[in-house]
Design a protein around this motif. Structure first.
Motif, PDB file in Angstrom:
ATOM      1  N   GLY A 151      27.915 -45.636 -91.609  1.00  0.00           N
ATOM      2  CA  GLY A 151      27.587 -44.314 -91.086  1.00  0.00           C
ATOM      3  C   GLY A 151      28.231 -43.177 -91.840  1.00  0.00           C
ATOM      4  N   LEU A 152      29.261 -43.488 -92.633  1.00  0.00           N
ATOM      5  CA  LEU A 152      29.910 -42.454 -93.440  1.00  0.00           C
ATOM      6  C   LEU A 152      29.187 -42.341 -94.783  1.00  0.00           C
ATOM      7  N   PRO A 153      28.815 -41.133 -95.192  1.00  0.00           N
ATOM      8  CA  PRO A 153      28.107 -40.964 -96.473  1.00  0.00           C
ATOM      9  C   PRO A 153      28.933 -41.471 -97.648  1.00  0.00           C
ATOM     10  N   LEU A 154      28.256 -42.100 -98.598  1.00  0.00           N
ATOM     11  CA  LEU A 154      28.939 -42.606 -99.786  1.00  0.00           C
ATOM     12  C   LEU A 154      29.342 -41.469-100.718  1.00  0.00           C
ATOM     13  N   SER A 155      30.394 -41.699-101.464  1.00  0.00           N
ATOM     14  CA  SER A 155      30.836 -40.719-102.451  1.00  0.00           C
ATOM     15  C   SER A 155      29.956 -40.806-103.689  1.00  0.00           C
ATOM     16  N   GLN A 156      29.977 -39.736-104.487  1.00  0.00           N
ATOM     17  CA  GLN A 156      29.266 -39.761-105.756  1.00  0.00           C
ATOM     18  C   GLN A 156      29.829 -40.847-106.662  1.00  0.00           C
ATOM     19  N   SER A 157      31.128 -41.098-106.524  1.00  0.00           N
ATOM     20  CA  SER A 157      31.786 -42.135-107.307  1.00  0.00           C
ATOM     21  C   SER A 157      31.172 -43.499-107.040  1.00  0.00           C
ATOM     22  N   LEU A 182      35.159 -45.875-100.293  1.00  0.00           N
ATOM     23  CA  LEU A 182      34.257 -45.239-101.263  1.00  0.00           C
ATOM     24  C   LEU A 182      33.301 -44.256-100.581  1.00  0.00           C
ATOM     25  N   THR A 183      33.824 -43.561 -99.573  1.00  0.00           N
ATOM     26  CA  THR A 183      33.030 -42.574 -98.841  1.00  0.00           C
ATOM     27  C   THR A 183      33.270 -41.173 -99.400  1.00  0.00           C
ATOM     28  N   TYR A 184      32.377 -40.275 -99.059  1.00  0.00           N
ATOM     29  CA  TYR A 184      32.495 -38.883 -99.508  1.00  0.00           C
ATOM     30  C   TYR A 184      33.745 -38.228 -98.924  1.00  0.00           C
ATOM     31  N   ILE A 185      33.973 -38.438 -97.623  1.00  0.00           N
ATOM     32  CA  ILE A 185      35.147 -37.821 -97.004  1.00  0.00           C
ATOM     33  C   ILE A 185      36.424 -38.423 -97.586  1.00  0.00           C
ATOM     34  N   GLY A 186      36.385 -39.714 -97.926  1.00  0.00           N
ATOM     35  CA  GLY A 186      37.539 -40.338 -98.557  1.00  0.00           C
ATOM     36  C   GLY A 186      37.848 -39.715 -99.902  1.00  0.00           C
ATOM     37  N   GLN A 187      36.800 -39.431-100.662  1.00  0.00           N
ATOM     38  CA  GLN A 187      36.979 -38.801-101.972  1.00  0.00           C
ATOM     39  C   GLN A 187      37.550 -37.397-101.833  1.00  0.00           C
ATOM     40  N   THR A 207      41.837 -58.188 -93.529  1.00  0.00           N
ATOM     41  CA  THR A 207      41.555 -59.527 -93.006  1.00  0.00           C
ATOM     42  C   THR A 207      40.764 -59.472 -91.708  1.00  0.00           C
ATOM     43  N   TRP A 208      41.118 -58.533 -90.847  1.00  0.00           N
ATOM     44  CA  TRP A 208      40.513 -58.485 -89.516  1.00  0.00           C
ATOM     45  C   TRP A 208      39.230 -57.656 -89.450  1.00  0.00           C
ATOM     46  N   LEU A 209      39.120 -56.676 -90.331  1.00  0.00           N
ATOM     47  CA  LEU A 209      37.953 -55.800 -90.304  1.00  0.00           C
ATOM     48  C   LEU A 209      37.029 -56.102 -91.474  1.00  0.00           C
ATOM     49  N   THR A 210      35.819 -55.615 -91.393  1.00  0.00           N
ATOM     50  CA  THR A 210      34.841 -55.805 -92.463  1.00  0.00           C
ATOM     51  C   THR A 210      34.346 -54.452 -92.953  1.00  0.00           C
ATOM     52  N   GLY A 211      33.459 -54.482 -93.948  1.00  0.00           N
ATOM     53  CA  GLY A 211      32.920 -53.249 -94.506  1.00  0.00           C
ATOM     54  C   GLY A 211      32.116 -52.424 -93.524  1.00  0.00           C
ATOM     55  N   THR A 212      31.728 -53.029 -92.401  1.00  0.00           N
ATOM     56  CA  THR A 212      30.960 -52.286 -91.391  1.00  0.00           C
ATOM     57  C   THR A 212      31.801 -51.183 -90.745  1.00  0.00           C
ATOM     58  N   ALA A 213      33.126 -51.260 -90.934  1.00  0.00           N
ATOM     59  CA  ALA A 213      33.996 -50.211 -90.362  1.00  0.00           C
ATOM     60  C   ALA A 213      33.662 -48.845 -90.944  1.00  0.00           C
ATOM     61  N   TRP A 214      33.101 -48.828 -92.153  1.00  0.00           N
ATOM     62  CA  TRP A 214      32.776 -47.562 -92.817  1.00  0.00           C
ATOM     63  C   TRP A 214      31.297 -47.180 -92.646  1.00  0.00           C
TER      64      TRP A 214
END
Length: 275
Positions: free
Chosen positions: A38-44, A126-131, A29-36
């Motif tokens: 700069g982080l590379p996207l995952s292949q997924s 949906l970031t690479y490091i998250g994956q 609710t408080w944050l948006t997608g901009t929080a992620w």
């Protein structure tokens, strides 16, 4: 001091899980997608692996696939409480092999919680490091289950307190090593191999102690993972896919794999054998 009942353990797990849900909803609710940003996207994310729509403007990109990870958190908190109960029992007689090793149950519970946060991190960003974290947490759960099964396979050996700590440390080091090793072997091969290995070890244990083990738990755990794999495959193949549906196939994968893993843990923890 009286030990808590199962109802109390379940109630505490439910309260903490509801609290965690409120926290996650608050963040979304408080944050948006901009929080992620700069982080590379995952292949997924690049290949749109899962059916659920990617809400890039929201902090939680895939709500169903994210919040469903709370099943891992709930089960992890439950097992951590079981480990605490086993610790309070101390050197009581009439305990089974895993009851005598609460540190191993604590590791199991910790891995469940790790997977709950790791997989939520991945599906929210949906970031690479998250994956990478998600997959390492997945392997941590399977490696710990394998460690529990192998510990029971050596039932004739009685480990000292120091040796038990060494066993847990070895599993932790292996989990850490898998953060790099998993890059060498595709998860499409490594995950099924680990699942098969765990179930083979459980079958061996059941054959050895069939009068003291639950065949129902063994078959239920295996059946749940088979159904989970089928549902995940259909989700990836976009069969009957509705990207905006409240319930998503991959979310059911989380629920079913969590329950399957808990069945496998319960197969050892709730046995009648006292060796």
């Amino acid at each position: 001091m009286a030990l808590p009942t199962l109802d109390n353990l379940l109630r505490r797990s439910a309260y903490l899980t509801i609290g965690m849900l409120v926290v996650w909803i608050g963040l979304d609710t408080w944050l948006t997608g901009t929080a992620w940003a700069g982080l590379p996207l995952s292949q997924s994310a690049l290949t749109v692996e899962y059916c659920e729509f990617n809400h890039v403007h929201r902090f939680v990109h895939q709500p169903s696939n994210t919040y469903s990870n709370l099943v891992y958190f709930f089960l992890g908190v439950l097992i951590l409480q079981i480990a605490q109960v086993d610790t309070q029992k101390g050197g009581e007689t009439g305990l089974n092999r895993l009851e005598h090793f609460p540190l191993l149950s604590a590791l199991m519970g910790g891995c469940f919680v790790y997977l709950g946060f790791g997989s939520a991190f991945f599906h929210a960003s949906l970031t690479y490091i998250g994956q990478r974290v998600d997959m390492n947490a997945t392997y941590s759960l399977m490696l710990t289950l394998a460690g529990i099964a192998l510990y029971h396979l050596g039932h004739r050996m009685s480990l000292t307190a120091a040796q038990k700590k060494g066993w847990v440390l070895m599993i932790l080091l292996l989990i850490g090593a898998f953060f790099k090793l998993s890059l060498l072997v595709p998860s499409s091969r490594l995950v099924p191999a680990l699942i098969l290995g765990i179930n083979v070890l459980m079958l061996i244990d059941y054959i050895q102690f069939r009068n003291d083990r639950s065949l129902g738990l063994l078959l239920l755990g295996l059946g749940l993972i088979v159904v989970a794999i089928k549902i995940r495959t259909l989700d990836v193949q976009k069969v009957n896919c509705d990207p905006y549906a409240f319930f998503q196939g991959h979310a059911f994968w989380h629920v079913l794999t969590g329950l399957s893993s808990f069945c496998s843990y319960s197969f050892f923890r709730f046995t009648r054998i006292t060796s």
